[in-house]
Design a protein around this motif. Structure first.
Motif, PDB file in Angstrom:
ATOM      1  N   PRO A 192       0.793  -1.193  -0.035  1.00 55.10           N
ATOM      2  CA  PRO A 192      -0.133  -0.086   0.000  1.00 55.10           C
ATOM      3  C   PRO A 192       0.770   1.524  -0.124  1.00 55.10           C
ATOM      4  CG  PRO A 192       0.064  -1.138   2.183  1.00 55.10           C
ATOM      5  CD  PRO A 192       0.649  -2.209   1.265  1.00 55.10           C
ATOM      6  N   LEU A 193       2.080   1.361   0.344  1.00 54.80           N
ATOM      7  CA  LEU A 193       3.050   2.360   0.330  1.00 54.80           C
ATOM      8  C   LEU A 193       3.740   2.640  -0.919  1.00 54.80           C
ATOM      9  CD1 LEU A 193       4.832   1.735   3.667  1.00 54.80           C
ATOM     10  CD2 LEU A 193       2.987   3.256   3.291  1.00 54.80           C
ATOM     11  N   GLU A 194       3.234   1.790  -2.045  1.00 59.09           N
ATOM     12  CA  GLU A 194       4.168   1.987  -3.289  1.00 59.09           C
ATOM     13  C   GLU A 194       3.602   3.440  -3.800  1.00 59.09           C
ATOM     14  OE1 GLU A 194       5.111  -0.206  -7.275  1.00 59.09           O
ATOM     15  OE2 GLU A 194       4.227  -1.455  -5.717  1.00 59.09           O
ATOM     16  N   HIS A 195       2.310   3.505  -3.739  1.00 60.69           N
ATOM     17  CA  HIS A 195       1.787   4.648  -4.478  1.00 60.69           C
ATOM     18  C   HIS A 195       2.383   6.027  -3.671  1.00 60.69           C
ATOM     19  CE1 HIS A 195      -0.497   2.753  -7.163  1.00 60.69           C
ATOM     20  NE2 HIS A 195      -1.288   1.861  -6.373  1.00 60.69           N
TER      21      HIS A 195
ATOM     22  N   ALA B 274       5.868   6.794  -4.679  1.00 59.25           N
ATOM     23  CA  ALA B 274       5.910   7.384  -6.024  1.00 59.25           C
ATOM     24  C   ALA B 274       5.695   8.743  -5.954  1.00 59.25           C
ATOM     25  CB  ALA B 274       4.991   6.385  -7.029  1.00 59.25           C
ATOM     26  N   VAL B 275       4.868   9.286  -5.174  1.00 56.70           N
ATOM     27  CA  VAL B 275       4.667  10.684  -5.093  1.00 56.70           C
ATOM     28  C   VAL B 275       5.807  11.434  -4.503  1.00 56.70           C
ATOM     29  CG1 VAL B 275       3.140  12.374  -3.904  1.00 56.70           C
ATOM     30  CG2 VAL B 275       2.099  10.364  -4.669  1.00 56.70           C
ATOM     31  N   PHE B 276       6.359  10.695  -3.520  1.00 55.25           N
ATOM     32  CA  PHE B 276       7.495  11.233  -2.704  1.00 55.25           C
ATOM     33  C   PHE B 276       8.759  11.187  -4.067  1.00 55.25           C
ATOM     34  CE2 PHE B 276       5.368  10.369   1.195  1.00 55.25           C
ATOM     35  CZ  PHE B 276       5.534  11.754   1.719  1.00 55.25           C
ATOM     36  N   ALA B 277       8.727  10.348  -4.688  1.00 53.76           N
ATOM     37  CA  ALA B 277       9.896  10.327  -5.724  1.00 53.76           C
ATOM     38  C   ALA B 277       9.951  11.536  -6.491  1.00 53.76           C
ATOM     39  CB  ALA B 277       9.722   8.993  -6.391  1.00 53.76           C
ATOM     40  N   GLN B 278       8.822  12.108  -6.680  1.00 56.80           N
ATOM     41  CA  GLN B 278       8.632  13.241  -7.659  1.00 56.80           C
ATOM     42  C   GLN B 278       8.968  14.438  -7.119  1.00 56.80           C
ATOM     43  OE1 GLN B 278       4.962  13.014  -9.732  1.00 56.80           O
ATOM     44  NE2 GLN B 278       4.594  10.912  -9.421  1.00 56.80           N
ATOM     45  N   VAL B 279       9.298  14.597  -5.843  1.00 54.91           N
ATOM     46  CA  VAL B 279       9.380  15.831  -5.052  1.00 54.91           C
ATOM     47  C   VAL B 279      10.797  16.109  -5.238  1.00 54.91           C
ATOM     48  CG1 VAL B 279       9.618  16.891  -2.783  1.00 54.91           C
ATOM     49  CG2 VAL B 279       7.759  15.210  -3.349  1.00 54.91           C
ATOM     50  N   ARG B 280      11.183  17.668  -5.885  1.00 56.94           N
ATOM     51  CA  ARG B 280      12.378  17.827  -6.124  1.00 56.94           C
ATOM     52  C   ARG B 280      12.803  18.787  -5.046  1.00 56.94           C
ATOM     53  NH1 ARG B 280      12.762  20.811 -11.401  1.00 56.94           N
ATOM     54  NH2 ARG B 280      10.691  21.681 -10.609  1.00 56.94           N
TER      55      ARG B 280
ATOM     56  N   PRO C 155       7.298  -0.486   7.563  1.00 56.67           N
ATOM     57  CA  PRO C 155       8.453  -0.085   6.541  1.00 56.67           C
ATOM     58  C   PRO C 155       7.816  -0.636   5.023  1.00 56.67           C
ATOM     59  CG  PRO C 155       9.117  -1.906   7.742  1.00 56.67           C
ATOM     60  CD  PRO C 155       7.976  -1.475   8.309  1.00 56.67           C
ATOM     61  N   PRO C 156       8.433   0.017   3.968  1.00 57.89           N
ATOM     62  CA  PRO C 156       8.103  -0.700   2.683  1.00 57.89           C
ATOM     63  C   PRO C 156       8.530  -2.175   2.678  1.00 57.89           C
ATOM     64  CG  PRO C 156       9.044   1.489   2.378  1.00 57.89           C
ATOM     65  CD  PRO C 156       9.236   1.198   4.008  1.00 57.89           C
ATOM     66  N   THR C 157       7.953  -2.815   1.821  1.00 62.38           N
ATOM     67  CA  THR C 157       8.367  -4.396   1.798  1.00 62.38           C
ATOM     68  C   THR C 157       9.203  -4.474   0.515  1.00 62.38           C
ATOM     69  OG1 THR C 157       6.145  -5.172   0.382  1.00 62.38           O
ATOM     70  CG2 THR C 157       6.214  -5.228   2.982  1.00 62.38           C
ATOM     71  N   ALA C 158       9.535  -5.721   0.005  1.00 64.62           N
ATOM     72  CA  ALA C 158      10.467  -6.019  -1.078  1.00 64.62           C
ATOM     73  C   ALA C 158       9.357  -5.719  -2.451  1.00 64.62           C
ATOM     74  CB  ALA C 158      10.612  -7.464  -1.190  1.00 64.62           C
ATOM     75  N   ARG C 159       8.202  -5.783  -2.282  1.00 61.50           N
ATOM     76  CA  ARG C 159       7.240  -5.641  -3.361  1.00 61.50           C
ATOM     77  C   ARG C 159       7.016  -3.998  -3.658  1.00 61.50           C
ATOM     78  NH1 ARG C 159       5.676 -10.012  -0.338  1.00 61.50           N
ATOM     79  NH2 ARG C 159       5.475 -11.941  -1.723  1.00 61.50           N
ATOM     80  N   CYS C 160       7.406  -3.310  -2.875  1.00 60.82           N
ATOM     81  CA  CYS C 160       7.312  -1.716  -3.136  1.00 60.82           C
ATOM     82  C   CYS C 160       8.644  -1.436  -4.096  1.00 60.82           C
ATOM     83  CB  CYS C 160       7.409  -0.981  -1.816  1.00 60.82           C
ATOM     84  SG  CYS C 160       7.265   1.056  -2.020  1.00 60.82           S
ATOM     85  N   ASP C 161       8.073  -1.035  -5.248  1.00 65.95           N
ATOM     86  CA  ASP C 161       9.494  -1.156  -6.280  1.00 65.95           C
ATOM     87  C   ASP C 161       9.677   0.466  -6.544  1.00 65.95           C
ATOM     88  OD1 ASP C 161       9.157  -3.740  -6.862  1.00 65.95           O
ATOM     89  OD2 ASP C 161       7.778  -3.424  -8.185  1.00 65.95           O
ATOM     90  N   ALA C 162       9.143   1.371  -5.871  1.00 61.99           N
ATOM     91  CA  ALA C 162       9.624   2.780  -5.634  1.00 61.99           C
ATOM     92  C   ALA C 162      11.078   3.117  -5.845  1.00 61.99           C
ATOM     93  CB  ALA C 162       8.742   3.619  -4.998  1.00 61.99           C
ATOM     94  N   PRO C 163      11.680   3.586  -6.575  1.00 63.25           N
ATOM     95  CA  PRO C 163      13.188   3.815  -6.720  1.00 63.25           C
ATOM     96  C   PRO C 163      13.756   4.609  -5.486  1.00 63.25           C
ATOM     97  CG  PRO C 163      12.099   5.386  -8.327  1.00 63.25           C
ATOM     98  CD  PRO C 163      10.949   4.649  -7.627  1.00 63.25           C
ATOM     99  N   ASN C 164      12.879   5.512  -4.669  1.00 60.89           N
ATOM    100  CA  ASN C 164      13.233   6.216  -3.635  1.00 60.89           C
ATOM    101  C   ASN C 164      13.330   5.511  -2.270  1.00 60.89           C
ATOM    102  OD1 ASN C 164      10.406   6.391  -4.159  1.00 60.89           O
ATOM    103  ND2 ASN C 164      10.283   8.138  -2.793  1.00 60.89           N
ATOM    104  N   VAL C 165      13.028   4.063  -2.245  1.00 60.68           N
ATOM    105  CA  VAL C 165      13.108   3.248  -1.178  1.00 60.68           C
ATOM    106  C   VAL C 165      14.230   2.790  -0.604  1.00 60.68           C
ATOM    107  CG1 VAL C 165      11.800   1.560   0.125  1.00 60.68           C
ATOM    108  CG2 VAL C 165      10.441   2.665  -1.419  1.00 60.68           C
ATOM    109  N   THR C 166      14.676   3.253   0.772  1.00 64.35           N
ATOM    110  CA  THR C 166      15.935   2.672   1.121  1.00 64.35           C
ATOM    111  C   THR C 166      15.807   1.085   1.609  1.00 64.35           C
ATOM    112  OG1 THR C 166      16.569   4.850   1.931  1.00 64.35           O
ATOM    113  CG2 THR C 166      17.729   2.778   2.966  1.00 64.35           C
TER     114      THR C 166
END
Length: 742
Positions: free
Chosen positions: A47-50, A53-59, A243-254
């Motif tokens: 559920p955290l993937e979306h 993804a929003v946070f990944a767009q923040v510059r 925390p995000p799981t392995a199924r959270c594919d967003a690139p900004n996840v540590t």
């Protein structure tokens, strides 16, 4: 005792971005009654993937920001029970219902009148009291919702605040709407909706003047004052807290790198002990980090796999230097020479400088000093060792040039030539002329110069002449071409001609083993003959190790060998690495191999390495390689190995005779571990010590000796010929006995 926690956010640092910034605010509340549950978000999809993804767009470099703040306050169980009783009373008054609609009565007014009649005990027909309707169990469950009796200690009051900052007001509002859309992942019977006016396109939410100040105060100070009462259970809100799981594919996840057990508490902490081999920094079950090691007696063979540049060679150098300082012998095969250059300042320390050998074949100049090795030397050896010398030379040349079992003629010619020259070397040594021992370059002379060959055979036993006088003349003239071509290729390498062209050897692995020398071998720069010299060195290492059978085990000095880029080395050895792994343990020779791709090793080497390893180390690799290693690390999956960071390893080691569970290790650089041993000022003394240890001569001197060696041997055999030894036993001729007085 009451403690105060300051939740005030630190003042924001002055941004380096000029220009105005706009803020969009929203407080989220439950759209329906709070006893109606939100959706229970699962793990797939995360559920955290979306949201990620929003946070990944923040510059952030452009002054943008986005915040999602979730505040939770536990609700006492008695309040939850009171709320549940109120809901049950309401369900009782409501009576039977289906699909949210009341059954019976005449709508809303009829329902109210029936409640009044029930309370007065008056029937609708004439005043007789009618039996009260009993609600069904399903009605009670629906009325209570998520506040079941078992949830009393699992309910929280929640406050959700969202703030987005951007350089343009529409951009901030758009980012806020993206956050609101991402929160739909938690929708079920209930959902989060923003507070504030929503009149047509005018959706200011908490940006309106009467809500903005209260919103900012709560966000900055950490005040908990939601717009309305809203209670949630931990199951509803857990998706936001985990925390995000392995199924959270967003690139900004540590990524945490998978689940790896902590290092065993029984692993010793390395502080320089002689009986411990350093591994790297580990975190124990208590959370403390330390530099752990393994007991040297438990480590017989080791395998290290992973990508290039991820620290395999650095880890091996830390291990090698530790054994050198501990007084053990070491042999490091460094194909590129980078490890030697990194290790030199630390080997210049007095603890090791007097025992260092350097064999560096990287493009020498004529005035550079180089050690020499005669692979056919019999100096210091008995006649019975001829077969071992011949076997290593023939095996190395055949392996380097991929002579299969079908190349029987070439193998026979090479074996006969090597045997004859080894016997000639023994003859020269026994007659006091070790400086006239033939080298592998004299194999060409033996095959092509009949006069030289006959002169050499004249000082050897008659058995050595049988092949050359009966079989060799009947071979085709082209039969020797595979052998001579392989040797003529050595002439293209100046370093190999100097290294292998001297009659006397200073490089002797058996002596290095017995005297605990520290040997660095760098065969780089030899061009197309790289595989040949590597094969010669590995075959000689195996021969030297096996020759220690003449020494009692308790008197053997432990000797460690490291081979970097094992895939390339294995291609030259053709099975001898497997023999080292299988046979040299009993002779106190330990072997450690490093490679990028285990699947490119030969089957016999890979099987022997995995079967006999007592230290297995893996860093990041591609999926196939990671899967291969993960199968040997119980409880570790390929994704965990695949996601390891640079200089991070997963290791498993033998500890007091038992295999440990895999654990995570952070590599340590040489300059951190041995900072006190670095001795740049001692490098000139180190070079002088190597010159003395190996009796190094200039390349020009070695080549001059090699060019005149054929003529020198021929002249000596012609002018100072000694009769070959007579065979013992009876013969058909007369027996002459020398009578001595008694």
């Amino acid at each position: 005792m009451v403690s105060t926690v300051n939740l005030t956010k630190p003042a924001a640092k002055d941004s380096s971005v000029d220009g105005p910034r706009y803020v969009a605010r929203a407080e989220l509340v439950l759209a329906g009654p709070d006893h109606r549950p939100l959706g229970k978000a699962g793990l797939d999809p995360d559920p955290l993937e979306h949201l990620a993804a929003v946070f990944a767009q923040v510059r952030t470099e452009a002054g943008e920001a986005a915040e999602l703040v979730v505040d939770l306050v536990p609700v006492p169980g008695r309040q939850v029970a009171r709320r549940r009783r109120a809901l049950m009373r309401r369900a009782t008054r409501r009576g039977p219902s289906a699909f949210g609609e009341q059954l019976g009565g005449g709508g809303c007014a009829g329902g109210v009148m029936e409640v009044l009649r029930d309370g007065l005990g008056v029937s609708a027909g004439g005043g007789a009291k009618r039996a009260a309707r009993v609600p069904r169990q399903s009605d009670l469950s629906e009325g209570v919702g998520k506040f079941t009796p078992g949830a009393d200690a699992q309910v929280f009051a929640v406050q959700v605040l969202v703030r987005c900052v951007a350089r343009h007001p529409q951009q901030a509002q758009a980012r806020l709407h993206q956050m609101l859309a991402a929160m739909e992942a938690f929708s079920g019977e209930n959902r989060f909706v923003p507070v504030g006016p929503k009149w047509g396109p005018w959706r200011r939410y908490s940006n309106t003047w009467w809500l903005r100040h209260r919103f900012d105060r709560r966000l900055e100070r950490g005040d908990f004052a939601p717009a309305r009462r809203q209670w949630v259970t931990w199951q509803e809100i857990a998706g936001l807290l985990k925390p995000p799981t392995a199924r959270c594919d967003a690139p900004n996840v540590t990524r945490c790198g998978g689940v790896v057990p902590p290092a065993p508490a029984a692993l010793p902490t390395w502080t320089g002990q002689r009986d411990v081999l350093p591994l790297g920094r580990v975190t124990g079950p208590d959370g403390n980090e330390r530099l752990a090691g393994a007991y040297a007696k438990d480590v017989l063979f080791g395998a290290s796999y992973g990508k290039s540049g991820f620290g395999k060679t650095e880890k091996a150098l830390v291990e090698c230097l530790a054994r050198a300082y501990a007084g053990d012998g070491a042999w490091f095969l460094d194909p590129h020479g980078a490890a030697w250059q990194r290790a030199r300042p630390y080997l210049a320390h007095p603890a090791a400088a007097g025992r260092v050998w350097e064999i560096n074949l990287a493009r020498p100049a004529m005035d550079d000093r180089m050690a020499c090795w005669n692979a056919l030397s019999m100096e210091g050896r008995v006649i019975e060792e001829v077969q071992d010398v011949v076997g290593s030379v023939v095996g190395a040349i055949a392996s380097a040039h991929a002579w299969g079992e079908n190349a029987t003629r070439a193998r026979t010619i090479l074996s006969s030539a090597a045997r004859t020259l080894a016997h000639l070397s023994h003859h020269m040594v026994s007659t006091g002329h070790p400086e006239l021992q033939p080298t592998i370059f004299q194999i060409k002379t033996l095959l092509e110069d009949e006069e030289w060959r006959e002169t050499a055979l004249s000082v050897l036993g008659p058995g050595e002449a049988v092949f050359w006088r009966k079989s060799f003349p009947n071979l085709e003239s082209s039969a020797v071409n595979p052998v001579t071509n392989a040797l003529y290729r050595l002439d293209n390498s100046l370093s190999l001609k100097a290294f292998l062209g001297s009659p006397r050897s200073a490089y002797d692995v058996r002596r290095a083993m017995d005297e605990r020398q520290v040997v660095f071998v760098c065969p780089s720069g030899t061009g197309e003959s790289d595989e040949l010299v590597t094969a010669l060195l590995l075959f000689d290492l195996f021969r030297a190790g096996a020759s220690r059978i003449d020494t009692p085990v308790e008197d053997l000095a432990t000797f460690w060998a490291w081979a970097d880029e094992l895939t390339a080395v294995d291609g030259a050895s053709h099975g001898h690495i497997a023999k080292i792994l299988e046979q040299l343990r009993k002779f106190e020779v330990r072997f450690m191999g490093m490679t990028q791709m285990a699947m490119r090793l030969s089957n016999e080497t890979r099987a022997a390495l995995m079967q006999n390893q007592s230290l297995l180390s893996a860093t990041a690799a591609d999926f196939d390689e990671a899967g291969f290693v993960a199968k040997r690390l119980p409880g570790i999956d390929a994704e965990t190995v695949l996601g390891l960071d640079k200089y991070e390893y997963i290791q498993s080691v033998m500890l007091r005779g038992k295999r440990t569970t895999p654990f995570r290790v952070r590599g340590v650089p040489v300059d951190e571990v041995y900072a006190d041993y670095r001795n740049e000022a001692g490098l000139p003394a180190l070079d002088a010590a190597i010159d003395k240890n190996l009796d190094r001569r200039t390349v020009g001197e070695i080549l001059a000796t090699q060019r005149g060696l054929d003529d020198a041997i021929l002249a000596h055999l012609t002018t100072r010929r000694t009769p070959p030894p007579r065979p013992s036993g009876h013969s058909s001729g007369d027996v002459v006995r020398t009578l001595r007085p008694v």
